[in-house]
Design an enzyme around this catalytic site. Structure first.
Site, PDB file in Angstrom:
ATOM      1  N   TYR A 132      70.114  61.473   1.881  1.00 32.86           N
ATOM      2  CA  TYR A 132      71.202  61.331   2.854  1.00 32.86           C
ATOM      3  C   TYR A 132      71.259  62.385   3.968  1.00 32.86           C
ATOM      4  CZ  TYR A 132      72.763  57.596  -0.112  1.00 32.86           C
ATOM      5  OH  TYR A 132      72.816  56.422  -0.815  1.00 32.86           O
ATOM      6  N   PHE A 425      82.520  57.951  -7.951  1.00 30.16           N
ATOM      7  CA  PHE A 425      83.010  56.737  -7.283  1.00 30.16           C
ATOM      8  C   PHE A 425      81.856  55.935  -6.703  1.00 30.16           C
ATOM      9  CE2 PHE A 425      83.111  60.176  -4.134  1.00 30.16           C
ATOM     10  CZ  PHE A 425      82.558  59.616  -3.012  1.00 30.16           C
TER      11      PHE A 425
HETATM   12  C1  LIG Z   1      67.665  54.734  -2.115  1.00 28.97           C
HETATM   13  C2  LIG Z   1      67.532  53.327  -1.568  1.00 28.97           C
HETATM   14  C3  LIG Z   1      68.940  52.732  -1.338  1.00 28.97           C
HETATM   15  C4  LIG Z   1      66.791  53.433  -0.216  1.00 28.97           C
HETATM   16  O1  LIG Z   1      66.799  52.160   0.431  1.00 28.97           O
HETATM   17  P1  LIG Z   1      65.673  51.772   1.533  1.00 28.97           P
HETATM   18  O2  LIG Z   1      66.095  50.511   2.165  1.00 28.97           O
HETATM   19  O3  LIG Z   1      64.342  51.837   0.881  1.00 28.97           O
HETATM   20  O4  LIG Z   1      65.831  52.957   2.566  1.00 28.97           O
HETATM   21  P2  LIG Z   1      65.282  52.922   4.092  1.00 28.97           P
HETATM   22  O5  LIG Z   1      64.074  52.053   4.163  1.00 28.97           O
HETATM   23  O6  LIG Z   1      66.410  52.602   5.005  1.00 28.97           O
HETATM   24  O7  LIG Z   1      64.876  54.453   4.240  1.00 28.97           O
HETATM   25  C5  LIG Z   1      65.257  55.266   5.313  1.00 28.97           C
HETATM   26  C6  LIG Z   1      64.519  56.560   5.206  1.00 28.97           C
HETATM   27  O8  LIG Z   1      64.969  57.253   4.009  1.00 28.97           O
HETATM   28  C7  LIG Z   1      63.848  57.562   3.220  1.00 28.97           C
HETATM   29  N1  LIG Z   1      64.251  57.405   1.809  1.00 28.97           N
HETATM   30  C8  LIG Z   1      64.853  56.322   1.297  1.00 28.97           C
HETATM   31  N2  LIG Z   1      65.058  56.511  -0.026  1.00 28.97           N
HETATM   32  C9  LIG Z   1      64.580  57.735  -0.315  1.00 28.97           C
HETATM   33  C10 LIG Z   1      64.497  58.478  -1.530  1.00 28.97           C
HETATM   34  N3  LIG Z   1      64.975  57.990  -2.695  1.00 28.97           N
HETATM   35  N4  LIG Z   1      63.949  59.701  -1.477  1.00 28.97           N
HETATM   36  C11 LIG Z   1      63.486  60.191  -0.306  1.00 28.97           C
HETATM   37  N5  LIG Z   1      63.517  59.521   0.889  1.00 28.97           N
HETATM   38  C12 LIG Z   1      64.068  58.303   0.855  1.00 28.97           C
HETATM   39  C13 LIG Z   1      62.783  56.569   3.608  1.00 28.97           C
HETATM   40  O9  LIG Z   1      61.498  57.051   3.294  1.00 28.97           O
HETATM   41  C14 LIG Z   1      63.024  56.425   5.079  1.00 28.97           C
HETATM   42  O10 LIG Z   1      62.436  57.532   5.732  1.00 28.97           O
HETATM   43  P3  LIG Z   1      61.804  57.417   7.212  1.00 28.97           P
HETATM   44  O11 LIG Z   1      62.953  57.000   8.112  1.00 28.97           O
HETATM   45  O12 LIG Z   1      61.297  58.786   7.464  1.00 28.97           O
HETATM   46  O13 LIG Z   1      60.758  56.363   7.110  1.00 28.97           O
HETATM   47  C15 LIG Z   1      66.755  52.389  -2.515  1.00 28.97           C
HETATM   48  O14 LIG Z   1      65.463  52.919  -2.697  1.00 28.97           O
HETATM   49  C16 LIG Z   1      67.407  52.210  -3.879  1.00 28.97           C
HETATM   50  O15 LIG Z   1      68.188  51.286  -4.050  1.00 28.97           O
HETATM   51  N6  LIG Z   1      67.111  53.123  -4.853  1.00 28.97           N
HETATM   52  C17 LIG Z   1      67.687  53.004  -6.194  1.00 28.97           C
HETATM   53  C18 LIG Z   1      69.208  53.153  -6.211  1.00 28.97           C
HETATM   54  C19 LIG Z   1      69.672  54.416  -5.498  1.00 28.97           C
HETATM   55  O16 LIG Z   1      69.194  55.503  -5.782  1.00 28.97           O
HETATM   56  N7  LIG Z   1      70.634  54.266  -4.581  1.00 28.97           N
HETATM   57  C20 LIG Z   1      71.248  55.376  -3.886  1.00 28.97           C
HETATM   58  C21 LIG Z   1      72.611  55.512  -4.411  1.00 28.97           C
HETATM   59  S1  LIG Z   1      73.430  56.959  -3.830  1.00 28.97           S
END
Ligand SMILES: CC(C)(COP(=O)(O)OP(=O)(O)OC[C@H]1O[C@@H](n2cnc3c(N)ncnc32)[C@H](O)[C@@H]1OP(=O)(O)O)[C@@H](O)C(=O)NCCC(=O)NCCS
Length: 425
Positions: A132, A425
């Protein structure tokens, strides 16, 4: 970015749509589809929340592949009334659709909506720390865990103490707990509200819940009979042979006075047949070790980030809290997403003490003046509740300013208690 897949709103009262949405979000967190009972609880929890879904055609059928949930909630800030923030949760993208920009699209659209609606902050709890920062969030509170060895617990003679009483609370009776929690969460930066649905779920003790099958809740009342603290804990029998060695796990302990706090810890650490207590999500400046003759009876750690904030309006965020130090600084807040970047003058004059506690009201306005401090919007979020040292950020190269101005920031933003959020939350 996968602009082809449309983002839609889900009606949280539509059971069928909510089931698809919850099935997708739970799969991303490696959990099975919701049971009917879990769905009922979810319906109550999210009734007034904003739910977003992205759908795709998978195997000839349209399915939810990404989710986001947001709602308005108050976060306590230093020296002032809690502030309404955009609380962000359930950010998930199925593994088949990850890293195609779906989270970026859902989250930035929601942050823009919240900013346009006049909110100064967004808040979330990060599943993984690297996700984030790129969206302008910074760690605002930290939490730690405790292990208390009962055989070494002896309270100091000067530890706060007052007449009062303790009683077990039957499962489901949460009104007094909710009232105590509400007072406590307003009094400390980082505090987050728990609504009726939260307490209803907490009241249903059992496997996989806030309290397990051997859960207990004990309420403390002051001399006048007014509830001023509670502890919720689970017991496990961890004896070896005939040597009693039960373990208590504190799920929640909240108190509005140091005397009630002491009484509750004294209660838990003196239960017969129980030799140790564990507690997670505790404040990093926990009082307990200071109350004991042997503070090493409490082992503390690790310390982890908990609540993250995102500033959506720099003037609004800086004006929402009060300050203990005085000073004037021009801050240039850089926002790579272009949502909130601004150069502002923060002025806290000595002697304008609003209330008896020494909190000072700030004057905050945008300015064209040269900045004393240049910082990212995430760094400002980390400083805002007083949980991150400006000196540490400066030494880490994350504030562009002189050491003297970093020191001035440190004095302005410091708070008497570490900010703390114990509510998921
Ligand atoms: C985390 C999650 C929501 C990311 O969704 P996503 O659609 O793949 O994210 P995006 O494609 O929009 O990624 C945006 C950027 O964040 C980075 N990023 C996304 N998830 C990341 C992670 N877990 N660790 C590090 N970097 C991450 C991407 O590499 C990308 O980087 P870039 O802009 O330099 O290419 C998804 O992987 C997921 O559902 N994970 C399991 C549940 C979870 O952890 N949710 C978060 C709850 S707080």
């Amino acid at each position: 970015m996968d602009a082809a897949l449309p983002m839609t709103s889900i009606d949280p009262r539509d059971r069928v749509a909510l089931r698809d949405w919850a099935t997708a979000s739970r799969a991303a967190f490696l959990q099975p589809a919701p049971t009917e009972e879990a769905l009922d609880e979810r319906l109550a929890e999210v009734a007034d929340h904003r739910l977003t879904a992205v759908r795709d055609v998978v195997g000839g059928e349209e399915r939810v592949v990404a989710t986001l949930r947001t709602f308005d909630a108050e976060v306590a800030v230093p020296g002032a009334e809690p502030v309404v923030v955009d609380a962000v949760s359930t950010a998930t993208v199925l593994p088949t659709h990850r890293r195609r920009g779906l989270l970026s699209r859902m989250l930035t659209a929601d942050l823009e909506r919240a900013r346009d609606g006049g909110l100064a902050l967004a808040a979330l709890i990060a599943a993984e720390a690297p996700i984030y920062g790129r969206f302008g969030f910074g760690t605002a509170t930290r939490s730690t865990s405790l292990v208390v060895d009962h055989t070494h617990v002896r309270f100091r003679p000067d530890a706060p103490s007052a007449p009062g009483s303790l009683e077990f609370v039957p499962a489901g009776r949460t009104e007094d707990l909710a009232r105590v929690h509400d007072r406590a969460r307003r009094a400390r930066p980082g505090g987050f509200p728990r609504d009726a649905a939260w307490w209803a779920a907490a009241g249903r003790r059992g496997e996989g819940r806030w309290l397990g099958t051997r859960g207990h809740v004990v309420l403390h009342r002051d001399e006048a009979g007014v509830p001023d603290g509670y502890v919720a804990y689970d017991l496990a029998d961890t004896s070896t042979g005939r040597v009693a060695g039960g373990t208590a796990t504190v799920a929640d302990l909240s108190a509005t006075t140091p005397a009630a706090y002491r009484a509750l810890w004294e209660f838990v650490t003196s239960i017969d047949l129980v030799r140790s207590t564990r507690a997670a999500d505790r404040p990093v400046d926990e009082l307990l070790p200071h109350l004991l003759v042997d503070p090493r009876a409490v082992q503390t750690g690790p310390v982890d980030d908990f609540l993250w904030l995102r500033v959506l309006d720099v003037v609004g965020a800086l004006s929402a809290r009060r300050y203990l130090g005085a000073g004037t600084l021009v801050l240039e807040v850089v926002d790579p997403l272009g949502l909130a970047g601004a150069t502002v003058r923060l002025h806290v004059a000595p002697g304008e003490r609003g209330d008896g506690e020494g909190w000072l009201s700030p004057e905050v306005s945008t300015t064209g003046a040269a900045p004393d401090v240049v910082l990212g919007v995430g760094e400002l979020a980390s400083l805002l509740l007083g949980g991150t040292s400006a000196m540490a950020l400066h030494r880490a190269g994350r504030l562009r300013c002189s050491p003297a101005d970093a020191h001035a920031l440190q004095r302005l933003f410091a708070t008497p208690e570490a900010p703390w959020c114990p509510t998921w939350f």
